[in-house]
Design a protein around this motif. Structure first.
Motif, PDB file in Angstrom:
ATOM      1  N   ILE A 152      41.617  38.104  36.545  1.00  0.00           N
ATOM      2  CA  ILE A 152      40.781  39.136  35.934  1.00  0.00           C
ATOM      3  C   ILE A 152      41.463  40.498  36.044  1.00  0.00           C
ATOM      4  CG2 ILE A 152      38.569  40.328  36.123  1.00  0.00           C
ATOM      5  CD1 ILE A 152      37.342  37.681  37.039  1.00  0.00           C
ATOM      6  N   LYS A 153      42.006  40.809  37.204  1.00  0.00           N
ATOM      7  CA  LYS A 153      42.735  42.070  37.359  1.00  0.00           C
ATOM      8  C   LYS A 153      43.917  42.149  36.402  1.00  0.00           C
ATOM      9  CE  LYS A 153      41.820  43.285  42.184  1.00  0.00           C
ATOM     10  NZ  LYS A 153      42.439  43.534  43.512  1.00  0.00           N
ATOM     11  N   SER A 154      44.631  41.052  36.249  1.00  0.00           N
ATOM     12  CA  SER A 154      45.786  41.048  35.355  1.00  0.00           C
ATOM     13  C   SER A 154      45.363  41.303  33.911  1.00  0.00           C
ATOM     14  CB  SER A 154      46.511  39.709  35.474  1.00  0.00           C
ATOM     15  OG  SER A 154      47.578  39.627  34.556  1.00  0.00           O
ATOM     16  N   ASP A 155      44.300  40.655  33.456  1.00  0.00           N
ATOM     17  CA  ASP A 155      43.840  40.846  32.078  1.00  0.00           C
ATOM     18  C   ASP A 155      43.421  42.287  31.822  1.00  0.00           C
ATOM     19  OD1 ASP A 155      44.289  38.159  31.721  1.00  0.00           O
ATOM     20  OD2 ASP A 155      42.195  37.566  31.992  1.00  0.00           O
ATOM     21  N   ILE A 156      42.716  42.879  32.784  1.00  0.00           N
ATOM     22  CA  ILE A 156      42.269  44.268  32.597  1.00  0.00           C
ATOM     23  C   ILE A 156      43.458  45.227  32.650  1.00  0.00           C
ATOM     24  CG2 ILE A 156      40.864  46.104  33.617  1.00  0.00           C
ATOM     25  CD1 ILE A 156      38.857  44.014  34.452  1.00  0.00           C
ATOM     26  N   TYR A 182      46.488  44.667  31.660  1.00  0.00           N
ATOM     27  CA  TYR A 182      47.166  44.588  30.362  1.00  0.00           C
ATOM     28  C   TYR A 182      46.477  45.491  29.343  1.00  0.00           C
ATOM     29  CZ  TYR A 182      50.578  40.830  31.129  1.00  0.00           C
ATOM     30  OH  TYR A 182      51.649  40.099  31.543  1.00  0.00           O
ATOM     31  N   ARG A 183      45.156  45.446  29.314  1.00  0.00           N
ATOM     32  CA  ARG A 183      44.411  46.253  28.343  1.00  0.00           C
ATOM     33  C   ARG A 183      44.513  47.741  28.671  1.00  0.00           C
ATOM     34  NH1 ARG A 183      38.836  44.317  26.167  1.00  0.00           N
ATOM     35  NH2 ARG A 183      39.654  45.725  24.579  1.00  0.00           N
ATOM     36  N   ILE A 184      44.502  48.083  29.957  1.00  0.00           N
ATOM     37  CA  ILE A 184      44.622  49.489  30.338  1.00  0.00           C
ATOM     38  C   ILE A 184      45.968  50.055  29.883  1.00  0.00           C
ATOM     39  CG2 ILE A 184      44.879  51.038  32.320  1.00  0.00           C
ATOM     40  CD1 ILE A 184      42.763  49.406  33.755  1.00  0.00           C
ATOM     41  N   LEU A 224      36.375  50.888  28.114  1.00  0.00           N
ATOM     42  CA  LEU A 224      36.743  50.071  26.960  1.00  0.00           C
ATOM     43  C   LEU A 224      37.666  48.928  27.365  1.00  0.00           C
ATOM     44  CD1 LEU A 224      36.638  49.678  23.882  1.00  0.00           C
ATOM     45  CD2 LEU A 224      38.611  51.231  23.704  1.00  0.00           C
ATOM     46  N   ALA A 225      38.531  49.173  28.337  1.00  0.00           N
ATOM     47  CA  ALA A 225      39.456  48.121  28.782  1.00  0.00           C
ATOM     48  C   ALA A 225      38.722  46.971  29.454  1.00  0.00           C
ATOM     49  CB  ALA A 225      40.487  48.722  29.733  1.00  0.00           C
ATOM     50  N   ALA A 226      37.530  47.227  30.011  1.00  0.00           N
ATOM     51  CA  ALA A 226      36.772  46.185  30.702  1.00  0.00           C
ATOM     52  C   ALA A 226      35.857  45.396  29.774  1.00  0.00           C
ATOM     53  CB  ALA A 226      35.946  46.796  31.830  1.00  0.00           C
ATOM     54  N   GLU A 227      35.771  45.781  28.503  1.00  0.00           N
ATOM     55  CA  GLU A 227      34.889  45.083  27.568  1.00  0.00           C
ATOM     56  C   GLU A 227      35.536  43.787  27.073  1.00  0.00           C
ATOM     57  OE1 GLU A 227      33.846  47.645  24.397  1.00  0.00           O
ATOM     58  OE2 GLU A 227      32.641  49.021  25.638  1.00  0.00           O
ATOM     59  N   ASP A 228      34.668  42.757  26.932  1.00  0.00           N
ATOM     60  CA  ASP A 228      35.064  41.462  26.354  1.00  0.00           C
ATOM     61  C   ASP A 228      36.213  40.794  27.106  1.00  0.00           C
ATOM     62  OD1 ASP A 228      33.138  41.909  24.371  1.00  0.00           O
ATOM     63  OD2 ASP A 228      34.592  42.943  23.086  1.00  0.00           O
ATOM     64  N   GLY A 267      47.833  58.193  24.547  1.00  0.00           N
ATOM     65  CA  GLY A 267      48.687  59.231  25.111  1.00  0.00           C
ATOM     66  C   GLY A 267      48.331  59.629  26.527  1.00  0.00           C
ATOM     67  N   ILE A 268      47.741  58.753  27.284  1.00  0.00           N
ATOM     68  CA  ILE A 268      47.410  59.044  28.683  1.00  0.00           C
ATOM     69  C   ILE A 268      48.595  58.621  29.550  1.00  0.00           C
ATOM     70  CG2 ILE A 268      45.818  58.578  30.582  1.00  0.00           C
ATOM     71  CD1 ILE A 268      43.672  57.960  28.511  1.00  0.00           C
TER      72      ILE A 268
END
Length: 344
Positions: free
Chosen positions: A280-284, A286-288, A237-241, A296-297
């Motif tokens: 790209i790594k930074s954006d992903i 952030y979402r992770i 889900l973090a890699a979407e959009d 709660g992970i």
């Protein structure tokens, strides 16, 4: 007085006024021809430190040829590059290579023509370079290696202008491939000048070579108590959009290993903009972080457990268990009577 003499000449010879301009022109021509002959004699005068065939004029022509060659080579190379740029099917790296090689060829021809004006025998130059080959091999071996590597880069084209490369800890876009060095520009707009021999002999990563797509790996570790299915869904889900992330091939999650205090995963995504992989790594990431916090992970960190033990009871000896026996043994150790012991 002079005016009167001129009037008398006009009265005696009326055609004097008509012939006067032509006479003046003839005199000027004779003087001008003499000046030109004098200038030509200076120009054709042989120089004492050259042979008899080299004059001031040939030296001036040779220098002019060199300057004209250097000026026209750059302009002709730029003109050729612009003409090739109008053809969309020609790769920019190939266009740069063609323009650069044409410029080098132009300069070599101009230098040869200039050397002819100096009446320098090319055979003697070859002999001189042969005699100096040993010294060049030892003293200038690195410079010679850089120059040869520059031609290898232009012909073999393992890297091209505009490619994104990583060499050692440095990463950037190739701006130009020169005769001895290559200019690499980082994302911080810092220019890195790399010797060409280093690009040929050492290992480097070319993000733009071959397939324009590149895979980006993002490692992530979670707590050993985490649900691996939930972790996998969250990473996908973090890699979407995400900007510049391709949907074909789709993102993928791999479960790498059981760590000492964590479960180790890896998120794989594809992009056509490899030069943008830090962003790209930074954006992903952030979402992770946001999704892990919502679900709660936990992201683990090294821990150490320290156990303290209470004080141990004292160990009882045999003498403590049987004091009478200890007393008897003490008496046996001294066979004298108390009075005798006092005397001693």
């Amino acid at each position: 007085m002079a005016r009167r003499k001129v009037l008398e000449l006009v009265e005696l010879n009326p055609s004097f006024l008509v012939s006067l301009p032509f006479s003046a022109a003839a005199l000027l021509w004779q003087d001008g021809a003499g000046i030109l002959r004098r200038i030509w004699s200076y120009i054709s005068y042989p120089l004492p430190f050259f042979n008899d065939r080299v004059s001031v004029g040939r030296v001036v022509i040779g220098i002019a040829v060199l300057l004209l060659t250097l000026s026209l080579s750059g302009r002709f190379s730029s003109l050729l590059d612009r003409r090739l740029a109008k053809r969309g099917h020609i790769d920019p790296g190939l266009r740069y290579t063609i323009a650069r090689l044409v410029r080098y060829l132009f300069v070599i021809v101009g230098v040869l023509i200039a050397l002819k004006q100096f009446s320098i025998d090319l055979t003697s130059i070859a002999v001189l370079f042969t005699a100096l080959s040993v010294g060049i091999g030892f003293g200038l071996q690195y410079i010679a290696a850089d120059i040869v590597s520059g031609f290898i880069l232009l012909f073999e084209r393992p890297i091209r202008v505009g490619d994104r490369i990583t060499i050692g800890e440095d990463e950037g876009d190739v701006q130009s491939i020169n005769l001895r060095t290559t200019l690499v520009m980082t994302n911080d707009r810092i220019a890195i000048i790399v010797p060409n021999s280093k690009l040929v002999s050492q290992r480097l990563i070319n993000w733009s070579y071959g397939d324009p797509r590149a895979r980006i790996s993002i490692p992530i570790s979670v707590s050993t108590k985490s649900d691996i299915d939930l972790v996998t869904q969250t990473l996908l889900l973090a890699a979407e959009d995400v900007e510049n992330v391709l949907t074909d091939p789709p993102p993928k999650v791999q479960f790498l290993s059981f760590g000492g205090y964590s479960l180790d995963f890896r998120l794989l995504v594809w992009t056509r903009q490899p030069n943008r992989h830090p962003q790209i790594k930074s954006d992903i990431n952030y979402r992770i972080e946001k999704l892990f916090r919502e679900r709660g992970i936990e992201i683990p960190y090294p821990t150490q457990e320290v156990h303290f033990r209470g004080p141990q009871p004292p160990i009882e000896t045999d003498a403590q268990n049987s004091p009478a026996q200890a007393k008897g043994s003490d008496e046996n150790a001294h066979p004298f009577s108390p009075r005798e012991r006092d005397r001693l």
